[in-house]
Scaffold this motif. Sequence first.
Motif, PDB file in Angstrom:
ATOM      1  N   LEU A  19       3.869  10.258   9.919  1.00 26.31           N
ATOM      2  CA  LEU A  19       5.159   9.599  10.068  1.00 26.31           C
ATOM      3  C   LEU A  19       5.621   8.838   8.829  1.00 26.31           C
ATOM      4  N   GLY A  20       4.663   8.304   8.060  1.00 28.77           N
ATOM      5  CA  GLY A  20       5.025   7.464   6.921  1.00 28.77           C
ATOM      6  C   GLY A  20       5.336   6.030   7.295  1.00 28.77           C
ATOM      7  N   VAL A  21       5.280   5.705   8.597  1.00 31.39           N
ATOM      8  CA  VAL A  21       5.591   4.354   9.054  1.00 31.39           C
ATOM      9  C   VAL A  21       4.882   4.117  10.382  1.00 31.39           C
ATOM     10  N   LEU A  22       4.331   2.909  10.554  1.00 30.34           N
ATOM     11  CA  LEU A  22       3.645   2.541  11.786  1.00 30.34           C
ATOM     12  C   LEU A  22       4.012   1.115  12.181  1.00 30.34           C
ATOM     13  N   HIS A  23       4.174   0.900  13.472  1.00 31.09           N
ATOM     14  CA  HIS A  23       4.499  -0.402  14.038  1.00 31.09           C
ATOM     15  C   HIS A  23       3.268  -0.887  14.795  1.00 31.09           C
ATOM     16  N   ILE A  24       2.699  -2.000  14.338  1.00 26.71           N
ATOM     17  CA  ILE A  24       1.529  -2.585  14.997  1.00 26.71           C
ATOM     18  C   ILE A  24       1.960  -3.891  15.656  1.00 26.71           C
ATOM     19  N   ARG A  25       1.723  -3.983  16.945  1.00 22.02           N
ATOM     20  CA  ARG A  25       2.216  -5.134  17.696  1.00 22.02           C
ATOM     21  C   ARG A  25       1.250  -6.320  17.644  1.00 22.02           C
ATOM     22  N   SER A  26       1.823  -7.511  17.562  1.00 19.27           N
ATOM     23  CA  SER A  26       1.092  -8.781  17.734  1.00 19.27           C
ATOM     24  C   SER A  26      -0.094  -8.931  16.785  1.00 19.27           C
ATOM     25  N   MET A  27       0.088  -8.559  15.513  1.00 20.23           N
ATOM     26  CA  MET A  27      -1.003  -8.770  14.557  1.00 20.23           C
ATOM     27  C   MET A  27      -1.170 -10.259  14.254  1.00 20.23           C
ATOM     28  N   SER A  83       1.547 -17.543   1.235  1.00 17.75           N
ATOM     29  CA  SER A  83       1.804 -16.154   0.859  1.00 17.75           C
ATOM     30  C   SER A  83       0.552 -15.497   0.292  1.00 17.75           C
ATOM     31  N   ARG A  84      -0.136 -16.213  -0.557  1.00 16.96           N
ATOM     32  CA  ARG A  84      -1.366 -15.668  -1.139  1.00 16.96           C
ATOM     33  C   ARG A  84      -2.422 -15.453  -0.053  1.00 16.96           C
ATOM     34  N   LYS A  85      -2.531 -16.428   0.867  1.00 16.87           N
ATOM     35  CA  LYS A  85      -3.499 -16.308   1.954  1.00 16.87           C
ATOM     36  C   LYS A  85      -3.225 -15.065   2.790  1.00 16.87           C
ATOM     37  N   TRP A  86      -1.960 -14.848   3.185  1.00 22.59           N
ATOM     38  CA  TRP A  86      -1.649 -13.707   4.037  1.00 22.59           C
ATOM     39  C   TRP A  86      -1.662 -12.394   3.277  1.00 22.59           C
ATOM     40  N   MET A  87      -1.355 -12.446   1.999  1.00 22.33           N
ATOM     41  CA  MET A  87      -1.428 -11.216   1.203  1.00 22.33           C
ATOM     42  C   MET A  87      -2.848 -10.660   1.189  1.00 22.33           C
ATOM     43  N   LEU A  88      -3.833 -11.547   1.195  1.00 22.47           N
ATOM     44  CA  LEU A  88      -5.238 -11.143   1.126  1.00 22.47           C
ATOM     45  C   LEU A  88      -5.953 -11.271   2.472  1.00 22.47           C
ATOM     46  N   ASP A  89      -5.197 -11.492   3.541  1.00 24.94           N
ATOM     47  CA  ASP A  89      -5.801 -11.670   4.855  1.00 24.94           C
ATOM     48  C   ASP A  89      -6.632 -10.452   5.244  1.00 24.94           C
ATOM     49  N   PRO A  90      -7.868 -10.647   5.708  1.00 24.56           N
ATOM     50  CA  PRO A  90      -8.732  -9.499   6.028  1.00 24.56           C
ATOM     51  C   PRO A  90      -8.157  -8.551   7.068  1.00 24.56           C
ATOM     52  N   ARG A  91      -7.412  -9.077   8.045  1.00 23.21           N
ATOM     53  CA  ARG A  91      -6.821  -8.185   9.059  1.00 23.21           C
ATOM     54  C   ARG A  91      -5.817  -7.227   8.435  1.00 23.21           C
ATOM     55  N   ILE A  92      -4.970  -7.769   7.571  1.00 26.00           N
ATOM     56  CA  ILE A  92      -3.958  -6.938   6.917  1.00 26.00           C
ATOM     57  C   ILE A  92      -4.612  -5.993   5.932  1.00 26.00           C
ATOM     58  N   MET A  93      -5.513  -6.527   5.109  1.00 26.32           N
ATOM     59  CA  MET A  93      -6.164  -5.681   4.110  1.00 26.32           C
ATOM     60  C   MET A  93      -6.942  -4.545   4.763  1.00 26.32           C
TER      61      MET A  93
END
Length: 271
Positions: A19-27, A83-93
């Motif tokens: 798809l090239g795009v994904l929606h993840i709920r309630s991260m 911003s720096r914290k969330w940019m490197l957040d383990p869940r997102i990474m």
Amino acid sequence: MLNIIHDTEASLAEEFDRLGVLHIRSMLNPAEVAEIREAFMNQLARDRSVGYDDHVPEGDPLELYPRLVHPHRSPELEVGRLSRKWMLDPRIMAKVTEIMGPVFGAQSMFYFKPPGARGQALHQDNLFLQAHPETCIAVWIAIDDCDGENGGLKVVPGSHRYELVCPDDADQAESFTNVEVRLPDGMIAEQTDMSAGDVLLFHGSMVHGSFSNRSNDRFRRSLIFHYVPQTSTEIARFYNPLLTPGGDEIIVTEAVDGGACGEGWLPAEPH
């Protein structure tokens, strides 16, 4: 509407490739969302000079609520540290790495999009980042519930399979940016509907944008990151230095050829 919510047994990488795009709920949970929202609103109340100058006309809603570009580079500010914290957040990474393999952080942004604010014409992110030889990936975090009324994102699933397209001029009565990608024949932009704390992941070549915020009293705030594979050998100058997952800075060779639009082409503003 084509379902882009990832709640199937398929892997993130398989669905993203399709798809090239994904929606993840309630991260993000409500308390995390509230902390981000409050910090950025307080920052503008104190000093909005940190906002990016998009040369909007006097009285434009975005004059009072300018977007912040690269706030992660301002550790002296609460919004910079967040911003720096969330940019490197383990869940997102972890999600990004599952899709792309090891990555570097390339950009952070925060959009306020108050009632009455213009949207952003359809575009492709990697035209701006010029990550090579692969592409970039966006992580778009909804800080408010967002839909068509308040200018939620519109996406074109499957458009990530196309090459970067040189943009035309956008209608600046509808878009605060000045370039627009015309859709390939047979493709349509699908409206997303997201709750605060949801995350949209999308490919650097996927066409996306938004309409204006037509609501009377609803913001459409979003915290956005871009990442590039650690195998990237070039990136546009604006995005250096990149961040490693451990938070160290690293320089990648500057892309100098103007990318898909020919030698010397440069976007009018960072994305």
